[in-house]
Design an enzyme around this catalytic site. Structure first.
Site, mmCIF file in Angstrom:
data_model
loop_
_atom_site.group_PDB
_atom_site.id
_atom_site.type_symbol
_atom_site.label_atom_id
_atom_site.label_comp_id
_atom_site.label_asym_id
_atom_site.label_seq_id
_atom_site.Cartn_x
_atom_site.Cartn_y
_atom_site.Cartn_z
ATOM 1 C CG ASN A 76 -39.333 -18.262 28.496
ATOM 2 O OD1 ASN A 76 -38.785 -17.403 29.175
ATOM 3 N ND2 ASN A 76 -38.687 -19.290 27.991
ATOM 4 C CG ASP A 101 -34.538 -10.470 35.156
ATOM 5 O OD1 ASP A 101 -35.740 -10.487 34.803
ATOM 6 O OD2 ASP A 101 -33.697 -11.236 34.671
#
Length: 198
Positions: A76, A101
């Site tokens: 993050n 991903d």
């Protein structure tokens, strides 16, 4: 990002979370792809002056110089390390390839993208915020949607299933091939090659 020619330098960032507890997670597939690329270059990841571990080299003699970077932060907060490594090498977001991903692609699928939003991916969100642009290349590595009602946040922090692990080496190789295609051909031609029906 619309340049047709390959760059002299590419900064290739593999997204994931740091530490051995996360190494096999679906969320870390970007870093697994960088391991494959480093092996192809005969390069080793080392601590760096920026908050990344970095491996450098060329895939072919005379080819573009590749800087492979794994942010040392959690997913993050990837933007700071990415911005830092770009600055260190005098690179711009046009020289950036982010390998990550992708829930919205079936497992064992690789797609290339030149710009756009973050699609809910917190790593991409933070990179866009830190660099001030969404104009960078992405190698989207499909991990598929979670089964049933499993929370996507839990799903991405789980290791690949035993069945997936059998195919995973092929997926990592395909994603590394996609990075090679960007390095060799530029993004647009690489998209045509990678997205062509097999």
């Amino acid at each position: 990002m619309t340049e047709a020619a390959p760059a002299a330098l590419l900064v290739v960032v593999g997204l994931g979370n740091p530490g051995p507890d996360y190494a096999g997670n679906r969320h870390n597939v970007g870093q697994m792809v960088l391991d494959e690329l480093a092996a192809r270059m005969g390069a080793t990841f080392k601590k760096h002056k920026t908050p990344n571990t970095v491996a450098e080299g060329r895939l072919v003699p005379g080819g573009p110089r590749l800087v492979l970077a794994k942010p040392g932060s959690f997913m993050n907060t990837s933007g700071g390390p990415v911005s830092s490594v770009l600055g260190f090498y005098g690179a711009t977001p046009a020289d950036l390839v982010v390998v990550h991903d992708e829930l919205d692609l079936p497992f064992d699928t690789v797609r290339l993208k030149g710009n756009g939003g973050h699609g809910g991916h917190n790593g991409l969100r933070d990179i866009i915020k830190a660099t001030g642009t969404n104009e960078f290349s992405r190698v989207r590595v499909g991990i598929g949607r979670p089964p049933g009602r499993q929370d996507p946040a839990d799903y991405v922090l789980r290791d690949f299933s035993p069945t997936e692990k059998k195919t995973l080496p092929n997926l990592l190789a395909d994603a590394a091939d996609a990075v090679e295609a960007i390095a060799d051909l530029g993004l647009l031609a690489a998209q045509q090659r990678v997205h062509a029906p097999s």
